[in-house]
Structure formats: structure tokens, C-alpha cells
Design an enzyme around this catalytic site. Structure first.
Site, PDB file in Angstrom:
ATOM      1  N   CYS A 196       0.852  -1.188   0.000  1.00 42.50           N
ATOM      2  CA  CYS A 196       0.000   0.000   0.000  1.00 42.50           C
ATOM      3  C   CYS A 196       0.894   1.246   0.000  1.00 42.50           C
ATOM      4  O   CYS A 196       2.073   1.188   0.247  1.00 42.50           O
ATOM      5  CB  CYS A 196      -0.866   0.001   1.259  1.00 42.50           C
ATOM      6  SG  CYS A 196      -1.800  -1.519   1.429  1.00 42.50           S
ATOM      7  N   ARG A 212       3.142   1.409  -7.377  1.00 44.51           N
ATOM      8  CA  ARG A 212       3.195   0.282  -6.432  1.00 44.51           C
ATOM      9  C   ARG A 212       2.002  -0.659  -6.615  1.00 44.51           C
ATOM     10  O   ARG A 212       1.954  -1.713  -6.004  1.00 44.51           O
ATOM     11  CB  ARG A 212       3.209   0.803  -4.991  1.00 44.51           C
ATOM     12  CG  ARG A 212       4.434   1.632  -4.654  1.00 44.51           C
ATOM     13  CD  ARG A 212       4.172   2.541  -3.456  1.00 44.51           C
ATOM     14  NE  ARG A 212       4.026   1.813  -2.223  1.00 44.51           N
ATOM     15  CZ  ARG A 212       4.999   1.637  -1.337  1.00 44.51           C
ATOM     16  NH1 ARG A 212       6.191   2.120  -1.597  1.00 44.51           N
ATOM     17  NH2 ARG A 212       4.806   0.982  -0.217  1.00 44.51           N
ATOM     18  N   TRP A 268      -3.342  -1.905  -1.601  1.00 45.15           N
ATOM     19  CA  TRP A 268      -3.113  -3.160  -2.335  1.00 45.15           C
ATOM     20  C   TRP A 268      -3.694  -4.237  -1.425  1.00 45.15           C
ATOM     21  O   TRP A 268      -3.130  -4.520  -0.361  1.00 45.15           O
ATOM     22  CB  TRP A 268      -1.626  -3.371  -2.560  1.00 45.15           C
ATOM     23  CG  TRP A 268      -1.270  -4.740  -3.013  1.00 45.15           C
ATOM     24  CD1 TRP A 268      -0.929  -5.805  -2.232  1.00 45.15           C
ATOM     25  CD2 TRP A 268      -1.206  -5.231  -4.357  1.00 45.15           C
ATOM     26  NE1 TRP A 268      -0.672  -6.920  -2.989  1.00 45.15           N
ATOM     27  CE2 TRP A 268      -0.834  -6.606  -4.293  1.00 45.15           C
ATOM     28  CE3 TRP A 268      -1.431  -4.669  -5.583  1.00 45.15           C
ATOM     29  CZ2 TRP A 268      -0.684  -7.391  -5.434  1.00 45.15           C
ATOM     30  CZ3 TRP A 268      -1.274  -5.463  -6.723  1.00 45.15           C
ATOM     31  CH2 TRP A 268      -0.909  -6.791  -6.641  1.00 45.15           C
ATOM     32  N   ASN A 317       0.254   0.252   5.968  1.00 46.52           N
ATOM     33  CA  ASN A 317       0.927  -0.596   4.982  1.00 46.52           C
ATOM     34  C   ASN A 317       1.595  -1.712   5.762  1.00 46.52           C
ATOM     35  O   ASN A 317       2.384  -1.457   6.671  1.00 46.52           O
ATOM     36  CB  ASN A 317       1.973   0.201   4.190  1.00 46.52           C
ATOM     37  CG  ASN A 317       2.696  -0.696   3.192  1.00 46.52           C
ATOM     38  OD1 ASN A 317       2.152  -1.716   2.755  1.00 46.52           O
ATOM     39  ND2 ASN A 317       3.921  -0.344   2.847  1.00 46.52           N
ATOM     40  N   GLY A 318       1.252  -2.969   5.416  1.00 49.58           N
ATOM     41  CA  GLY A 318       1.848  -4.108   6.122  1.00 49.58           C
ATOM     42  C   GLY A 318       0.779  -5.156   6.416  1.00 49.58           C
ATOM     43  O   GLY A 318      -0.298  -5.136   5.822  1.00 49.58           O
ATOM     44  N   GLU A 360      13.446 -22.870 -13.796  1.00 48.30           N
ATOM     45  CA  GLU A 360      13.156 -21.465 -13.477  1.00 48.30           C
ATOM     46  C   GLU A 360      14.352 -20.583 -13.818  1.00 48.30           C
ATOM     47  O   GLU A 360      14.203 -19.505 -14.384  1.00 48.30           O
ATOM     48  CB  GLU A 360      12.777 -21.322 -12.003  1.00 48.30           C
ATOM     49  CG  GLU A 360      12.547 -19.893 -11.550  1.00 48.30           C
ATOM     50  CD  GLU A 360      11.452 -19.152 -12.328  1.00 48.30           C
ATOM     51  OE1 GLU A 360      10.725 -19.788 -13.121  1.00 48.30           O
ATOM     52  OE2 GLU A 360      11.354 -17.933 -12.187  1.00 48.30           O
ATOM     53  N   LYS A 374      14.119 -17.451 -16.483  1.00 52.38           N
ATOM     54  CA  LYS A 374      14.530 -16.094 -16.096  1.00 52.38           C
ATOM     55  C   LYS A 374      15.542 -15.534 -17.088  1.00 52.38           C
ATOM     56  O   LYS A 374      15.459 -14.415 -17.540  1.00 52.38           O
ATOM     57  CB  LYS A 374      15.146 -16.106 -14.675  1.00 52.38           C
ATOM     58  CG  LYS A 374      14.180 -16.262 -13.549  1.00 52.38           C
ATOM     59  CD  LYS A 374      13.532 -14.991 -13.092  1.00 52.38           C
ATOM     60  CE  LYS A 374      12.154 -14.709 -13.575  1.00 52.38           C
ATOM     61  NZ  LYS A 374      11.168 -15.736 -13.751  1.00 52.38           N
ATOM     62  N   GLU A 403      13.920 -14.950 -20.689  1.00 55.18           N
ATOM     63  CA  GLU A 403      12.905 -13.913 -20.881  1.00 55.18           C
ATOM     64  C   GLU A 403      13.467 -12.499 -20.754  1.00 55.18           C
ATOM     65  O   GLU A 403      12.900 -11.569 -21.303  1.00 55.18           O
ATOM     66  CB  GLU A 403      11.718 -14.119 -19.933  1.00 55.18           C
ATOM     67  CG  GLU A 403      12.011 -13.981 -18.469  1.00 55.18           C
ATOM     68  CD  GLU A 403      10.722 -14.152 -17.647  1.00 55.18           C
ATOM     69  OE1 GLU A 403       9.657 -13.710 -18.084  1.00 55.18           O
ATOM     70  OE2 GLU A 403      10.800 -14.739 -16.557  1.00 55.18           O
ATOM     71  N   HIS A 438      20.751 -38.674 -23.564  1.00 57.49           N
ATOM     72  CA  HIS A 438      19.696 -39.080 -24.511  1.00 57.49           C
ATOM     73  C   HIS A 438      19.536 -38.067 -25.643  1.00 57.49           C
ATOM     74  O   HIS A 438      18.492 -37.971 -26.260  1.00 57.49           O
ATOM     75  CB  HIS A 438      18.363 -39.247 -23.759  1.00 57.49           C
ATOM     76  CG  HIS A 438      18.428 -40.297 -22.713  1.00 57.49           C
ATOM     77  ND1 HIS A 438      18.463 -41.648 -23.003  1.00 57.49           N
ATOM     78  CD2 HIS A 438      18.566 -40.207 -21.370  1.00 57.49           C
ATOM     79  CE1 HIS A 438      18.563 -42.338 -21.880  1.00 57.49           C
ATOM     80  NE2 HIS A 438      18.633 -41.492 -20.877  1.00 57.49           N
ATOM     81  N   LYS A 442       3.068  -8.628 -18.206  1.00 62.04           N
ATOM     82  CA  LYS A 442       3.116  -9.094 -16.813  1.00 62.04           C
ATOM     83  C   LYS A 442       2.010 -10.108 -16.547  1.00 62.04           C
ATOM     84  O   LYS A 442       2.182 -11.038 -15.800  1.00 62.04           O
ATOM     85  CB  LYS A 442       2.975  -7.912 -15.848  1.00 62.04           C
ATOM     86  CG  LYS A 442       3.082  -8.288 -14.371  1.00 62.04           C
ATOM     87  CD  LYS A 442       4.412  -8.935 -14.052  1.00 62.04           C
ATOM     88  CE  LYS A 442       4.493  -9.457 -12.629  1.00 62.04           C
ATOM     89  NZ  LYS A 442       5.704 -10.280 -12.419  1.00 62.04           N
TER      90      LYS A 442
HETATM   91  C1  AGP Z   1       7.712 -15.364 -15.202  1.00 63.80           C
HETATM   92  O1  AGP Z   1       8.913 -14.639 -15.022  1.00 63.80           O
HETATM   93  C2  AGP Z   1       6.953 -14.938 -16.430  1.00 63.80           C
HETATM   94  N1  AGP Z   1       6.720 -13.558 -16.405  1.00 63.80           N
HETATM   95  C3  AGP Z   1       5.742 -15.791 -16.736  1.00 63.80           C
HETATM   96  O2  AGP Z   1       6.235 -17.059 -17.040  1.00 63.80           O
HETATM   97  C4  AGP Z   1       4.682 -15.948 -15.619  1.00 63.80           C
HETATM   98  O3  AGP Z   1       5.190 -16.740 -14.572  1.00 63.80           O
HETATM   99  C5  AGP Z   1       3.477 -16.692 -16.232  1.00 63.80           C
HETATM  100  O4  AGP Z   1       2.950 -15.875 -17.254  1.00 63.80           O
HETATM  101  C6  AGP Z   1       2.369 -17.006 -15.214  1.00 63.80           C
HETATM  102  O5  AGP Z   1       1.857 -15.804 -14.699  1.00 63.80           O
HETATM  103  P1  AGP Z   1       0.887 -15.882 -13.419  1.00 63.80           P
HETATM  104  O6  AGP Z   1       1.715 -16.413 -12.295  1.00 63.80           O
HETATM  105  O7  AGP Z   1       0.431 -14.470 -13.194  1.00 63.80           O
HETATM  106  O8  AGP Z   1      -0.245 -16.801 -13.750  1.00 63.80           O
END
Ligand code: AGP
Length: 612
Positions: free
Chosen positions: A2, A27, A79, A105-106, A485, A489, A492, A508, A607
Site C-alpha cells: 500500500c 506500487r 493493495w 501498509n503491512g 526457473e 529467467k 525472458e 539421450h 506481466k
Molecule cells: C515469469 O517470469 C513470467 N513472467 C511468466 O512465465 C509468468 O510466470 C506466467 O505468465 C504465469 O503468470 P501468473 O503467475 O500471473 O499466472
């Protein structure tokens, strides 16, 4: 998180509050409100205006603040954590007859217990928030001395808070206090300010003090006083902020991604601590009895992207600790494969945004088939949160960078808590094991902090590989999920081709891709698989690869094989993913930085993927 703003001075406060809140919009928020002291009239009072949605709504309601008189007030962008986004849940919250108004906030971890007690004492609640308990506590303890009342609240509540407070009978005065949530004080010719973050007040002043933890502040238009929890006045120093607005929004970090990597200790702590009571995991919020949990025969986990990697981690971790079989599917596959699932399967959809189209569709498919769905979600009131039968919220706060980091880490924490709850319900995890796991869970934040202290080593290494064409990640068991993961990272945000492989798969086919100088990252935290992973690293190294080892302290034999080794603190093996992901996040970040790319907004990505 928040956003809080407060101003007391010689100008009308409301327009300044709205202006400050606007600077905190980055934020993330779902509602907003202001409270302004009214000194005129027979009785001093507090005028409160709140609105759901964007600040625009609040501006329209108050003619850009001009219709709310008064030179002393507090404002808030919310938030949601406890309670859906709504007017009644938005801040400021107040006690009966608005004697006290507060913005927060918290997370107040023991708000339920306080709420029950205050209700028995005759206090009536209108919202579903944890913050409202603070308003009523202040009202209960306030007998004319604000510092004393605030100090009593500090001893009563548990959790994290930054509070801005108005007492109706003290017009012109703002009180503030913080514990573990940020809050600053600013001073200027026009008057004095409080704010969650520097951007809110940069337009008026750069002369600020970052309020020390557990200190109370009293502001008037011309004075600022600091007090400790024992109500003794203390001296604090102010400093000159030389950030520009953009840097200020990132808290001085170069990118939101790095800021959010550094917020992981707090985010993980905020997700775990409220679910631990008297040393035990408390999953009451799932709305599932111990018997219902014990009946769960299988987990079917569904997600996309990084959230899918959390599910991959969960499969190893939950099966190892709770002995419950776990199936994992990409949401985009699950929704079309007409799945066959056992009767007592619990479907779990993991999603930071709670709006991912494929994950939402998978949830609806599972419900149509008659299965109970649990959502592990970071955004309160999001579609997946609303449509799931029960929700386990991660409390990472808003995540701005497209590449998820702190939300990922809090999803892992949620999985651990769920695994312990399931294991206990099924009698697989006893008291002693639960105690050991809970104690280690509560140590994870400080262990993440220790890794962050060594970021320079990772930055130095990353700069050597910023111009790679291919980078491979290999791991076994839980480390395979972490490798997935780490690879995502990197891909992307640096646009470097990368793959993650179960290390046993190399022979394989994949090993044919290994050429001189190719970077292979070997992730090895699982004792029983360590030697196997080492031999896989030897295989690729003997074919020309440059090998980076990521392992726990103590596994020094890694240095016999790896060209370079990054260590993470030891932890219980089932929690290792939470530590090993941090260097992988930093590696990706610094490689992308070395390429001069837009780390927070990588090309082609959004996002939240709300379309198929
Ligand atoms: C992760 O770094 C990516 N931005 C992407 O893979 C993300 O995790 C995926 O789109 C799922 O999003 P969500 O967790 O909001 O469902």
C-alpha cells in the site's frame, strides 16, 4: 504494497495528498482514500473520503481535493491483502464517531484474535481488513496522549506496519509509527510530510528521514518529534535525497526486478509468519478441515511459466514430505486434454496475477468436472482468487517487473506450508518433524538475505557470459525444477537461448549440443543426487563446456569440477529451491544488464497473460 502520504502545513492538504498518492501508483493498488482534520466548527472532526478503483475516482469525488478543506491529512492507496477491494475495505479506517483515523501498509498477523477480543468488548467492525483492528485499538487506548496510545498498540499487535494516524481532537497533528514496513518523514517550508516512499514527496522536499524501526513520529506544521516505544523522545537525522523520480520509484534500485529480488526476504516472511501459530502451521484459511485434508488422495497442480516451475518443485517437495502424489500440468495443456483424475483429487492453480487466461480456464474445467480447486494467488480479488473454492494468498505485494521473482518465492513458501499441513493431516508428519520444518521455514528469509549480500560475485560472473549464444541448466530432482526457473529467467530478460534439462537426460541427445565454451549451470543441493550431478558436469566439461556450479555450503567437492562455484546457505533439502533460485535470478538479471536490455519490460512479454 500500500501507499501512504501525510501532510500538515499551511496549505490545503487534500490536493497535496492526492498528488502524493499519484506518485505511488506504480506500487499497484485497487482503492484509495484520504482523511483530513477539520479544525473549524464546534467540534474538531475528521473528514474521510474513500473510493474503489483508480485515484481518478477520488479526484472526481473531491474536485481534485479542493472540496475537502483542512491543512492536515493522511492518504492511502490500498493493495488488498485482507478483504476484497472495496470502499468499505479501503483506508483510512476509523473508530466509532471517527475519533481516530488510520492508514496502514503491512500485515497485522494477529488481527483475528484482536478483532474477536474487541468485538466482545463492544467494538463493531465494518470491514474485513486487519487495519481496522488498529483503528479500534487506538480508540480504546487513547485517553488524550497519542504517543502513549500508539505505544500500547505496538505492544499489542504482531506483524509488519507503517501507520499514519489522525486524532480528531488534535487537528494539525499527524502521528506515524513503523515496524518492518517502510515509512519516511519529509520536512519543507510548506509543512511536514510522511510517506511510504520518496516519490510521493520529492516534488516538495528532498530533506527526509527514514524512520527507524519501532519509532513513533509526531508532526505539526512546524515541528517533528521522534519517540521510542517507551515514549522517550529521541533525536533523528535527516538526509538529502538525490534520486530522480524514476530511481525513487525503484527505491534507489536500477530496476524493479532487482528491487523485487531484494524484497524476497520480507515477502517470504510475510507469507510464512501469519500462517504459523505457536510453532504450528495453521491452514485455517483454506476452509478445509483436517479430515478433508486427510482425504485428499492426489494433487493436480496447474499453472504457466514460472508458476508451473513452482508446481514442478511442489511435486518433489510434497511427495517427499507429505507422501501425497502430485501431478503437474501446464494450464494450456490441462484445459484441453480432458483429464482423468481420481475422486479425491485437489486441484491447485498457481498464479501470481490471478488473471492468466489458461490458468483461469483450467480452473473452470476442473470445477466443471466437479473437483475442489485451491488457488495460490498474489492478487486479492483476482479472477482465479474469486472463482477458486479456497484461496491461499501469497503476500509478495505488487510485483512490477515482468519477470517474476518475489511472487515465485512466496509461491514456493505457500507450497511448503501446504505440504506440512497435508503431511500432518495424513499423519505422515509428526510434531517433531513439523517443529523442525517450521523453524527452518522461519529462517529462510535471513538465508536469502545472506545470498543477496554476495551479489557482486554473481554480477562479476554474469558479465563474463553476457554475450553467450546458448546457456544450459542441469539439475536432478528439486534442482531440475529450479533449473527450469533459472533458464526461463535468463531467456525472458536476456533473450539468450537457454534450456534446462533433467541431468539424466543429457546422454539421450542433449549432450550433442555441448561445444567449447558453452556455459552449463549445474544445480546441486540434493545430497542423494549430488555425485550423479557431479558426474554429469564432468561429462559436459570434458566436451568443452564451461561449468558453473550452484550448491550448498559444505559441498566443496563441487570445486573439483566446476570452473566457478556459487554457494547458498544450507537448509533442509526440501526447501533448497527457495535459496538456489536467488543466484539464478541475479545471474539472469546481470546478464541482461550486461547486454543493456530493458530488464523490467522485456520484448514481447506482458506481466499478466490474460489472452490465450
Ligand atoms: C515469469 O517470469 C513470467 N513472467 C511468466 O512465465 C509468468 O510466470 C506466467 O505468465 C504465469 O503468470 P501468473 O503467475 O500471473 O499466472
Amino acid at each position: 504494497m500500500c501507499g501512504i502520504v501525510g501532510f500538515t502545513g499551511r496549505q490545503q492538504a487534500a490536493p497535496i495528498l492526492l498528488d502524493g498518492l499519484e506518485k505511488l501508483e506504480y506500487r499497484g493498488y485497487d482503492s484509495a482514500g484520504i482523511a483530513v482534520a477539520q479544525a473549524g466548527g464546534a467540534e474538531p472532526s475528521i473528514e474521510i473520503v474513500k473510493a474503489k478503483g483508480r485515484l481518478k475516482v477520488l479526484r472526481e469525488m473531491t474536485d481534485d481535493g479542493r472540496s475537502v478543506s483542512g491543512t492536515c491529512g493522511i492518504g492511502h492507496t490500498r493493495w488488498a491483502t485482507h478483504g476484497e477491494p472495496s470502499v468499505v475495505n479501503s483506508h483510512p479506517h476509523y473508530a466509532k464517531n471517527k475519533r481516530v483515523a488510520v492508514v496502514h501498509n503491512g500485515i497485522i498477523e494477529n488481527y483475528q484474535e484482536i478483532r474477536e477480543k474487541l468485538t466482545k468488548e463492544g467494538f463493531s467492525f465494518v470491514s474485513a481488513t486487519d487495519t481496522e483492528t488498529v483503528a479500534h485499538l487506538l480508540d480504546k487506548y487513547y485517553t488524550g496522549n497519542p504517543i502513549e496510545a500508539i505505544s500500547k498498540v505496538m505492544f499489542r499487535v504482531r506483524g509488519s506496519y507503517a501507520l499514519g494516524i489522525l486524532f480528531a481532537d488534535r487537528p494539525g497533528e499527524i502521528y506515524a509509527v513503523r515496524k518492518d514496513s517502510p515509512l519516511i518523514v519529509g520536512r519543507s517550508e510548506q509543512g511536514n510530510f510522511i510517506a511510504s516512499d520518496v516519490p510521493a514527496i520529492l516534488k516538495y522536499t528532498r530533506d527526509v528521514c527514514f524512520i527507524p524501526n519501532l519509532e513513533i513520529v509526531k508532526l505539526t506544521a512546524v515541528e517533528i518529534h521522534f519517540y521510542n516505544v517507551d515514549q522517550e523522545e529521541v533525536e533523528e537525522t535527516f538526509s538529502e535525497i538525490n534520486w530522480d523520480t524514476e530511481a525513487a520509484e525503484k527505491g534507489g534500485f536500477a530496476h524493479f526486478m532487482l528491487k523485487e529480488i531484494y524484497e524476497q526476504p520480507k515477502a517470504v516472511r510475510d507469507t510464512i509468519s501469519p500462517r504459523i501459530s505457536d510453532g504450528h502451521v495453521d491452514l485455517e484459511e483454506l476452509g478445509m478441515s483436517r479430515e478433508e485434508l486427510a482425504k485428499v488422495s492426489r494433487l493436480q497442480m496447474v499453472a504457466c511459466g514460472s508458476a508451473y516451475h513452482v508446481c514442478m518443485t511442489a511435486r518433489y517437495m510434497v511427495e517427499q514430505t507429505a507422501r501425497v502424489p502430485v501431478d503437474v500440468d501446464l494450464a494450456s495443456e490441462f484445459r484441453y486434454r480432458n483429464p482423468v483424475m481420481e475422486k479425491d483429487t485437489l486441484v491447485i492453480v498457481v498464479s501470481q496475477s490471478g488473471e492468466t487466461a489458461d490458468s483461469l480456464a483450467a480452473l473452470r474445467e476442473a470445477k466443471k468436472l466437479g473437483y475442489r480447486v485451491l488457488g495460490i494467488v498474489n492478487v486479492v480479488g483476482s479472477s482465479i482468487a474469486r472463482e477458486a473454492d479456497s484461496v491461499f494468498y501469497t503476500w509478495a505485494g505488487p510485483e512490477i517487473s515482468v519477470a517474476t521473482t518475489k511472487a515465485y518465492s512466496t509461491q514456493l513458501a505457500a507450497v511448503y506450508l501446504l505440504a506440512i499441513g497435508l503431511g500432518k493431516a495424513k499423519g505422515v508428519i509428526g510434531e517433531a518433524q513439523e517443529t523442525q520444518m517450521v523453524e527452518e521455514l522461519l529462517r529462510l528469509p535471513e538465508k536469502i538475505e545472506r545470498i543477496l549480500e554476495e551479489k557482486e560475485r554473481i554480477q562479476w560472473f554474469a558479465n563474463k557470459f553476457s554475450h553467450s549464444k546458448d546457456i544450459f541448466f542441469i539439475g536432478r530432482g528439486l534442482d531440475y525444477a529450479s533449473s527450469l526457473e533459472g533458464s526461463l529467467k535468463l531467456k525472458e530478460i536476456s533473450y539468450i537461448h537457454s534450456e534446462a534439462y533433467a541431468a539424466g537426460e543429457l546422454k539421450h541427445g542433449t549432450i550433442s549440443l555441448i561445444e567449447d565454451g558453452i556455459l552449463v549451470v549445474g544445480v546441486a543441493t540434493q545430497k542423494g543426487l549430488f555425485e550423479k550431478l557431479i558426474s554429469n558436469m564432468v561429462e559436459v566439461k570434458s566436451r568443452g563446456a564451461y561449468v558453473l556450479g550452484v550448491t550448498s555450503y559444505g559441498n566443496y567437492s563441487m570445486e573439483d569440477v566446476a570452473n566457478y562455484t556459487i554457494y547458498v546457505p544450507k537448509t533442509m533439502e526440501c526447501f533448497a529451491a527457495s535459496l538456489v533460485v536467488v543466484p539464478l535470478q541475479l545471474l539472469a538479471y546481470y546478464v541482461a544488464l550486461g547486454k543493456g536490455l530493458d530488464v523490467d519490460k522485456p520484448r514481447n512479454l506482458a506481466k499478466s497473460v490474460t489472452v490465450e
